[in-house]
Design an enzyme around this catalytic site. Structure first.
Site, PDB file in Angstrom:
ATOM      1  CG  HIS A  27      -1.973  -1.122   1.460  1.00  0.00           C
ATOM      2  ND1 HIS A  27      -2.103  -1.733   2.485  1.00  0.00           N
ATOM      3  CD2 HIS A  27      -2.949  -1.280   0.510  1.00  0.00           C
ATOM      4  CE1 HIS A  27      -3.270  -2.460   2.325  1.00  0.00           C
ATOM      5  NE2 HIS A  27      -3.679  -2.475   1.113  1.00  0.00           N
ATOM      6  CE  LYS A  51     -14.555  -7.226   2.834  1.00  0.00           C
ATOM      7  NZ  LYS A  51     -13.346  -7.137   1.966  1.00  0.00           N
ATOM      8  NE  ARG A 100      -3.102  -7.480  -5.076  1.00  0.00           N
ATOM      9  CZ  ARG A 100      -4.084  -7.648  -4.059  1.00  0.00           C
ATOM     10  NH1 ARG A 100      -3.697  -7.866  -2.901  1.00  0.00           N
ATOM     11  NH2 ARG A 100      -5.255  -7.774  -4.273  1.00  0.00           N
ATOM     12  CB  SER A 137      -4.489  -6.329   4.356  1.00  0.00           C
ATOM     13  OG  SER A 137      -4.131  -4.927   4.116  1.00  0.00           O
TER      14      SER A 137
END
Length: 176
Positions: A27, A51, A100, A137
């Site tokens: 990040h 979440k 990514r 994460s």
């Protein structure tokens, strides 16, 4: 003269959104690169009430502020709702996202097209540094929960807080 004309050149502004639970070096790579391209970079901690994060939104904001303190042009805030509304409220014309892998692109392209269609906000994709191409994460939390060494994937203060939080969770689980 008053109003926008008196403020000088328009500030170049962008937002880097995410859940950042917790913020990783991947990040920070994207945020740091964006901070060199824009005058002000807003880091938006997006709230998803469905979440349950390991860290509270307030804790994430504080961890990000500490991790980005040396950049000098980062504003860290939370937002519940559509990212384009966050952008409209702050007159932010650009979203910066890290990619990514090719698999990220399919989803992120759809989101970029939706955001542009809703509000005209542009999305800029920055390829992730290959060092962090696997990093998320969720993966960091999972590896750390099983005792894996993730210190090199997080800022030092974030690693310390992650280690502390996971120890607290283990202690709670043993009590129950």
């Amino acid at each position: 003269m008053t109003g926008p004309e008196s403020e000088g050149p328009q500030m170049r502004r962008a937002v880097c959104p995410g859940s950042f639970d917790p913020i990783t070096n991947g990040h920070l790579d994207i945020i740091g690169r964006a901070s060199r391209l824009y005058d002000v970079v807003h880091v938006a901690v997006m709230i998803n009430q469905s979440k349950k994060g390991l860290f509270s939104v307030e804790e994430r904001i504080e961890l990000i502020r500490e991790a980005t303190a040396d950049y000098g042009n980062i504003v860290v805030e939370s937002h519940h709702g559509l990212l384009v509304d966050f952008c409209k409220e702050r007159d932010i014309p650009a979203i910066v996202k890290g990619l990514r892998a090719v698999s990220d692109f399919d989803y992120e392209l759809q989101m970029a097209q939706m955001n542009n269609g809703l509000s005209g906000v542009e999305t800029l994709f920055i390829p992730t540094n290959p060092t962090y191409s696997f990093l998320s994460s969720s993966l960091v939390k999972e590896v750390a929960a099983w005792g894996g060494d993730v210190a090199h994937l997080l800022p030092e203060h974030v690693h310390a807080e992650l280690t502390k939080r996971l120890a607290e969770k283990r202690a709670q689980a043993q009590e129950n």
